[in-house]
Design a protein around this motif. Sequence first.
Motif, PDB file in Angstrom:
ATOM      1  N   ILE A   1      12.821   7.161   5.039  1.00  9.47           N
ATOM      2  CA  ILE A   1      12.740   5.784   4.524  1.00  9.47           C
ATOM      3  C   ILE A   1      14.132   5.188   4.396  1.00  9.47           C
ATOM      4  N   VAL A   2      15.055   5.904   3.740  1.00  7.80           N
ATOM      5  CA  VAL A   2      16.380   5.328   3.504  1.00  7.80           C
ATOM      6  C   VAL A   2      17.187   5.247   4.793  1.00  7.80           C
ATOM      7  N   SER A   3      16.904   6.128   5.753  1.00 11.10           N
ATOM      8  CA  SER A   3      17.660   6.093   7.008  1.00 11.10           C
ATOM      9  C   SER A   3      17.378   4.819   7.792  1.00 11.10           C
ATOM     10  N   ARG A   4      16.293   4.116   7.446  1.00 12.13           N
ATOM     11  CA  ARG A   4      15.871   2.956   8.237  1.00 12.13           C
ATOM     12  C   ARG A   4      15.950   1.636   7.480  1.00 12.13           C
TER      13      ARG A   4
ATOM     14  N   ALA B   1       5.390   1.366   6.590  1.00 10.84           N
ATOM     15  CA  ALA B   1       5.385   0.320   5.571  1.00 10.84           C
ATOM     16  C   ALA B   1       6.505   0.500   4.552  1.00 10.84           C
ATOM     17  N   ALA B   2       6.798   1.749   4.190  1.00 11.34           N
ATOM     18  CA  ALA B   2       7.844   1.994   3.192  1.00 11.34           C
ATOM     19  C   ALA B   2       9.211   1.566   3.719  1.00 11.34           C
TER      20      ALA B   2
ATOM     21  N   THR C   1       5.068  -9.345   6.233  1.00  4.94           N
ATOM     22  CA  THR C   1       4.296  -8.926   5.064  1.00  4.94           C
ATOM     23  C   THR C   1       5.229  -8.382   3.986  1.00  4.94           C
ATOM     24  N   ALA C   2       6.223  -7.618   4.403  1.00  2.81           N
ATOM     25  CA  ALA C   2       7.189  -7.067   3.449  1.00  2.81           C
ATOM     26  C   ALA C   2       8.010  -8.179   2.811  1.00  2.81           C
TER      27      ALA C   2
ATOM     28  N   GLY D   1       0.788  -1.221   0.000  1.00  2.00           N
ATOM     29  CA  GLY D   1       0.000   0.000   0.000  1.00  2.00           C
ATOM     30  C   GLY D   1       0.819   1.270   0.000  1.00  2.00           C
ATOM     31  N   VAL D   2       2.006   1.234  -0.620  1.00  2.00           N
ATOM     32  CA  VAL D   2       2.864   2.421  -0.688  1.00  2.00           C
ATOM     33  C   VAL D   2       3.069   2.818  -2.146  1.00  2.00           C
TER      34      VAL D   2
END
Length: 515
Positions: free
Chosen positions: A354-357, A378-379, A419-420, A292-293
């Motif tokens: 997002i990229v930091s994680r 989610a991302a 899920t990912a 859902g992203v």
Amino acid sequence: MAGPVGVAGVVAALSAASDLTRGHPAGEAMRASLVATELARRAGLDPLRQGEVYYSTLLRFAGCTATSHEAAAALGGDDVAVRARGDLIDATRPLEALRFLAGLGSGVEKVRVLSRAPRVPKLVQESARADCEVGAELIQRLSLPETVRDAVLCAFERYDGKGSPTGLAGSEVPEAARFAAVGFTAVMFDAVGGAGLAIDVLARWSGRALDPAIAAIFLDAPADLLVASNPDDLWAAVVEAEPSPRRYFADDAQLDEALAFFGDAADLKAPCFQGHARGVGTLSRSAAGSMGVDPAVMYRAGLLHDLGRVAVPTGVWERPGRIRPDEWEQVRLHPYHSARILSRSPQLEPLATIVSRHHERADGTGYPAGVHDGELDAAARLLAAADAWHALRSPRPHRPALQLDDAAQVISGLPLDRTAVRAVLQAADAPRPSFPSPPVELTARELEILQLLANGHTKRQIAGTLYISHSTVHTHTVHIYGKCGVSTRAGLAMFAMRHGLISTEQSIPGRVPPP
């Protein structure tokens, strides 16, 4: 695109990657661009030529990861230190060059570096050619003038003809490259030792590495130029300083190709990384629908997630054995560097978190911040899974690439969002994951309710979601708490994260879980 995206703002932010590659302060290329562009204005260049100086300076070292592997292999393993120290010397002076080489490596490796001294000039020439060739490719992707490409191809030439790769001299060196050289020399030595050192080096290098006429313009007002190059908001000042005509990306495709270049350039850090950025970007985009992203956001996050790895010496990335504790600290910071690079630009800032994680894990064992599943959207969860999968399927110095079945088994055991992981494996056309069984015996219904409880649903919400009575949910909850040995929702959430039972499919959009 929602509106026109300026080329200057994007490349200015991303130029920090080339600064980190060279072991210099992030923002040096932007400062150099401000100085060089102002020098061009004071020299009487028209706006079009000022623009050529502006972009030639910003992108002068965009391709400087090209020979990171070779530099590390030949000069002690730390290509970042090689560039950082090498930039501060006049390599045409034998004594300076020898002192530089003597400071590289340690122990036996130091002796090896010195033994390679006769081969260093050829290595420098080949490295200059490769770095410039890669940087020139970006100029083409951005549709910048051919004069900018020519200047980037001559980034390592010198006014006295003793540069690389072709030994051009005087006016043979493109005009924009000569302005860029003065701009970088000024801000580089200002950062190292202040304005006094910058003035001293500019005066000494004038007529040697630097065009004396351009150096003289700087030396006429050094304090003013250096102060102007260090504003409170450097990125905003650089964007504002772009000479007319201002340039914009034609469409999303051109912007994506520019972003892909920077991802590709970061992957040049070591041969084992090549193709990683595009692979993760493509995989994240393909799996985005299941999470859902936004697929476009995930593609760009994948392209840029590892920009920060350029700050870590290639010798660390290519170490076949265990990484030392001090090196591990450098590795842990590379997602942070990626985020800081992106956060400078409003167009790229949404990707920063997002990229930091992408190395964080559901159980809090990841890095750099050690955040837990509840803090990962989610991302971030999807990017982490895509990054892990692509890495498992690629060779690394300590292991060969894993086959599909083996990689699917390994990723199933990692503390990643399930899920990912399912979404990534499906997008990769890989075997279904084989997640470890929970340490307690739960029915399918109990597992479903556990996931909903852990994600912050109330019993009443769960009853409505599953179309069962409130009392039935209560009974299941009592059984679940007992089996898991907890008595609170927070304790249950910790249990779920520790054993990989969290599911993003069970979250309530827009609802913040209660404390």
